[in-house]
Design an enzyme around this catalytic site. Structure first.
Site, short mmCIF file in Angstrom:
data_model
loop_
_atom_site.label_atom_id
_atom_site.label_comp_id
_atom_site.label_asym_id
_atom_site.label_seq_id
_atom_site.Cartn_x
_atom_site.Cartn_y
_atom_site.Cartn_z
N ASP A 104 -8.04 -4.38 8.14
CA ASP A 104 -7.51 -3.15 7.54
C ASP A 104 -7.19 -3.30 6.06
O ASP A 104 -6.44 -2.50 5.52
CB ASP A 104 -6.27 -2.67 8.33
CG ASP A 104 -5.14 -3.69 8.32
OD1 ASP A 104 -5.34 -4.81 7.80
OD2 ASP A 104 -4.05 -3.37 8.81
N GLU A 128 0.82 -1.21 0.00
CA GLU A 128 0.00 0.00 0.00
C GLU A 128 0.86 1.26 0.00
O GLU A 128 1.93 1.29 0.62
CB GLU A 128 -0.89 0.01 1.25
CG GLU A 128 -1.88 -1.13 1.25
CD GLU A 128 -2.50 -1.41 2.61
OE1 GLU A 128 -3.65 -1.88 2.64
OE2 GLU A 128 -1.85 -1.17 3.64
N SER A 169 -10.45 0.69 13.12
CA SER A 169 -9.24 1.38 12.63
C SER A 169 -8.62 0.66 11.43
O SER A 169 -8.52 -0.57 11.41
CB SER A 169 -8.22 1.43 13.77
OG SER A 169 -6.96 1.82 13.29
N ALA A 191 3.80 -7.71 16.91
CA ALA A 191 4.64 -6.50 16.90
C ALA A 191 3.93 -5.27 17.47
O ALA A 191 4.56 -4.45 18.14
CB ALA A 191 5.10 -6.24 15.47
N GLN A 192 2.64 -5.11 17.21
CA GLN A 192 1.96 -3.88 17.66
C GLN A 192 1.63 -3.89 19.15
O GLN A 192 1.35 -2.84 19.74
CB GLN A 192 0.62 -3.70 16.89
CG GLN A 192 0.70 -3.81 15.38
CD GLN A 192 1.65 -2.80 14.75
OE1 GLN A 192 1.70 -1.64 15.14
NE2 GLN A 192 2.44 -3.26 13.79
N GLY A 213 -6.89 -4.99 13.17
CA GLY A 213 -6.41 -5.96 12.18
C GLY A 213 -7.29 -6.07 10.94
O GLY A 213 -6.86 -6.60 9.93
N THR A 248 5.38 -9.10 9.78
CA THR A 248 4.13 -9.00 9.00
C THR A 248 4.04 -7.64 8.31
O THR A 248 3.66 -7.55 7.14
CB THR A 248 2.92 -9.18 9.94
OG1 THR A 248 3.02 -10.47 10.53
CG2 THR A 248 1.61 -9.04 9.22
N LYS A 260 -10.20 -8.84 4.94
CA LYS A 260 -9.44 -9.09 6.19
C LYS A 260 -10.17 -8.39 7.33
O LYS A 260 -10.07 -7.16 7.48
CB LYS A 260 -8.02 -8.55 6.01
CG LYS A 260 -7.09 -8.70 7.20
CD LYS A 260 -5.65 -8.46 6.74
CE LYS A 260 -4.65 -8.41 7.88
NZ LYS A 260 -4.54 -7.08 8.51
N ASP A 293 -2.89 -15.01 22.36
CA ASP A 293 -2.43 -15.13 20.97
C ASP A 293 -2.44 -16.62 20.63
O ASP A 293 -2.17 -17.45 21.51
CB ASP A 293 -1.01 -14.56 20.83
CG ASP A 293 -0.60 -14.31 19.37
OD1 ASP A 293 -0.38 -13.14 19.00
OD2 ASP A 293 -0.51 -15.30 18.60
N1 LIG Z 1 -5.12 -0.14 11.92
C1 LIG Z 1 -3.87 0.20 11.81
O1 LIG Z 1 -3.56 1.38 11.73
C2 LIG Z 1 -2.82 -0.86 11.79
C3 LIG Z 1 -1.48 -0.51 11.91
C4 LIG Z 1 -0.53 -1.53 11.97
C5 LIG Z 1 -0.92 -2.84 11.88
N2 LIG Z 1 -2.25 -3.14 11.72
C6 LIG Z 1 -2.72 -4.52 11.66
O2 LIG Z 1 -2.61 -5.06 12.96
C7 LIG Z 1 -2.41 -6.47 12.86
C8 LIG Z 1 -1.26 -6.89 13.75
O3 LIG Z 1 -0.05 -6.37 13.24
P1 LIG Z 1 1.34 -6.85 13.84
O4 LIG Z 1 2.37 -6.00 13.20
O5 LIG Z 1 1.23 -6.89 15.32
O6 LIG Z 1 1.38 -8.32 13.25
P2 LIG Z 1 2.09 -9.62 13.89
O7 LIG Z 1 2.07 -10.67 12.85
O8 LIG Z 1 3.39 -9.23 14.50
O9 LIG Z 1 1.11 -10.02 15.09
C9 LIG Z 1 -0.17 -10.55 14.87
C10 LIG Z 1 -0.42 -11.61 15.92
O10 LIG Z 1 -1.77 -12.06 15.81
C11 LIG Z 1 -1.77 -13.45 16.15
N3 LIG Z 1 -3.03 -14.04 15.69
C12 LIG Z 1 -3.40 -14.32 14.41
N4 LIG Z 1 -4.66 -14.83 14.42
C13 LIG Z 1 -5.07 -14.84 15.71
C14 LIG Z 1 -6.26 -15.23 16.37
N5 LIG Z 1 -7.30 -15.72 15.67
N6 LIG Z 1 -6.35 -15.10 17.70
C15 LIG Z 1 -5.31 -14.62 18.42
N7 LIG Z 1 -4.14 -14.22 17.86
C16 LIG Z 1 -4.03 -14.34 16.52
C17 LIG Z 1 -0.50 -14.00 15.50
O11 LIG Z 1 -0.09 -15.21 16.06
C18 LIG Z 1 0.47 -12.85 15.76
O12 LIG Z 1 1.23 -13.06 16.92
C19 LIG Z 1 -2.18 -6.76 11.38
O13 LIG Z 1 -3.35 -7.31 10.84
C20 LIG Z 1 -1.88 -5.42 10.76
O14 LIG Z 1 -2.28 -5.34 9.42
C21 LIG Z 1 -3.19 -2.18 11.69
#
Ligand SMILES: NC(=O)c1ccc[n+]([C@@H]2O[C@H](COP(=O)([O-])OP(=O)(O)OC[C@H]3O[C@@H](n4cnc5c(N)ncnc54)[C@H](O)[C@@H]3O)[C@@H](O)[C@H]2O)c1
Length: 340
Positions: free
Chosen positions: A227, A55, A296, A139-140, A225, A84, A231, A161
């Site tokens: 987003d 994006e 979000s 990560a977040q 998530g 990710t 998804k 998680d």
């Molecule tokens: N809205 C925003 O502004 C924004 C900004 C950044 C990231 N995000 C989104 O936030 C999400 C998380 O990002 P990240 O960088 O932390 O990713 P990440 O991959 O580091 O962490 C995601 C975690 O979710 C866990 N997970 C997946 N499915 C699950 C479920 N059903 N139940 C419980 N845990 C589950 C995974 O094991 C992983 O540890 C992503 O989808 C990303 O696109 C949104």
């Protein structure tokens, strides 16, 4: 042109302080969101590729700066030892079109997403909200907790998680002894008794990570998530029960939890865009029983605020290196001289 690497940003955060940075970012965002109409913005163009999405997020304030961020989301990357979400960004001056700063934005995205959730939580969650459920400890996650702590007195975090290693990592990083950490066996257990539910999982599908049955009156949900197209994280029947706030309807309708409704249904469902809560024209919550949802997706304006703050602080602290990513010429028409 200033280059802000991961190391430079990390030094900047150490010098300025993590919480100070988040607080300053929130106040920059408050200012920028309250000037919503003065920006030229657009829903981000997204390219869907096998396993993920790429994006580009441009925005222009029409006076001083234009910024953009490049960001991806590849939920299966961690299986190959990669993140990710990674991002880079640029700030350019409008007057000449010259780029002024190129910046790492993976960490900056986590910071600005935490600051945005904190702004929404501050305006939407009950004042006496103390228990935070966190679903997805990737990560977040730690950033989200730090943001929530700036707007509510968080005494307990219930977390889950599907990856137990991610839960262990989260516990290890959460060194704040004022918070009781409750690891949970599943998302249902994590949401039990929670005042705020923050969902930040990654899976490129419509998944019911959170079920309608678990959502009690008075809860505030930050759903991060969901987003991009295809998804989402919430059982659909949760949404009509909520006061729904989005960042930017035109983008959220494509990418957010509300993507599963028709446009007219989504327009009826959405109570406000975040800037309307920030400028006080709409309320985030009207009573203790209401269920509120911040749907979000992340928008370019948040990255613009973050890049401006980094640019200012990098000048204050003299952080970052200077590199010629554009040629420096005595005669602007004599470009070939650079190669001679
Ligand atoms: N809205 C925003 O502004 C924004 C900004 C950044 C990231 N995000 C989104 O936030 C999400 C998380 O990002 P990240 O960088 O932390 O990713 P990440 O991959 O580091 O962490 C995601 C975690 O979710 C866990 N997970 C997946 N499915 C699950 C479920 N059903 N139940 C419980 N845990 C589950 C995974 O094991 C992983 O540890 C992503 O989808 C990303 O696109 C949104």
């Amino acid at each position: 042109m200033k280059i802000i690497s991961v190391e430079s940003l990390s030094t900047l955060l150490q010098r300025h302080g993590f919480d100070n940075f988040l607080k300053d970012l929130m106040s920059k965002m408050r200012h920028d969101f309250s000037h919503w109409e003065s920006f030229t913005q657009m829903p981000r163009p997204a390219m869907h590729v096998p396993g993920g999405v790429l994006e580009l997020m441009p925005i222009c304030d029409n006076k001083l700066y234009y910024t953009f961020k490049y960001v991806n989301c590849h939920p299966r990357n961690p299986l190959a030892g990669k993140q990710t979400v990674v991002a880079t960004g640029q700030l350019s001056e409008i007057k000449t079109g010259y780029p002024l700063m190129f910046c790492e934005m993976t960490i900056l995205t986590a910071l600005r997403t935490a600051a945005t959730s904190a702004l929404a939580t501050g305006l939407m969650a009950r004042k006496n909200a103390h228990i935070l459920a966190l679903i997805g400890t990737g990560a977040q996650s730690e950033f989200q907790v730090r943001g929530a702590q700036l707007v509510r007195d968080i005494s307990q975090v219930r977390y889950f998680d599907i990856d137990s290693k991610a839960m262990d990592k989260f516990r290890k990083n959460m060194t704040d002894k004022s918070i009781e950490l409750i690891p949970c066996k599943n998302a249902k257990e994590a949401t039990r008794g929670a005042d705020i539910i923050t969902v930040c999982t990654a899976c490129k599908a419509h998944v019911d990570v959170i079920k309608n049955d678990w959502i009690k009156d008075g809860v505030h949900i930050n759903a991060l998530g969901g987003d991009t197209i295809g998804k989402t994280e919430l059982e659909l029947s949760i949404l009509p029960r909520c006061r729904v706030v989005v960042e930017y309807f035109d983008q959220s309708f494509i990418e957010g939890e509300i993507q599963r409704f028709s446009k007219s249904e989504a327009q009826k469902l959405v109570h406000a865009q975040l800037y309307e809560l920030i400028n006080g024209s709409k309320y985030g919550r009207e009573n203790e029983e209401e269920i509120t949802l911040f749907d979000s997706v992340g928008i370019a304006l948040e990255d613009y605020s973050a890049l401006r703050l980094v640019y200012e602080l990098s000048q204050t602290f003299k952080i970052g290196s200077e590199q010629n990513l554009t040629p420096v010429l005595n005669d602007p028409k004599d470009l070939i001289l650079v190669l001679m």
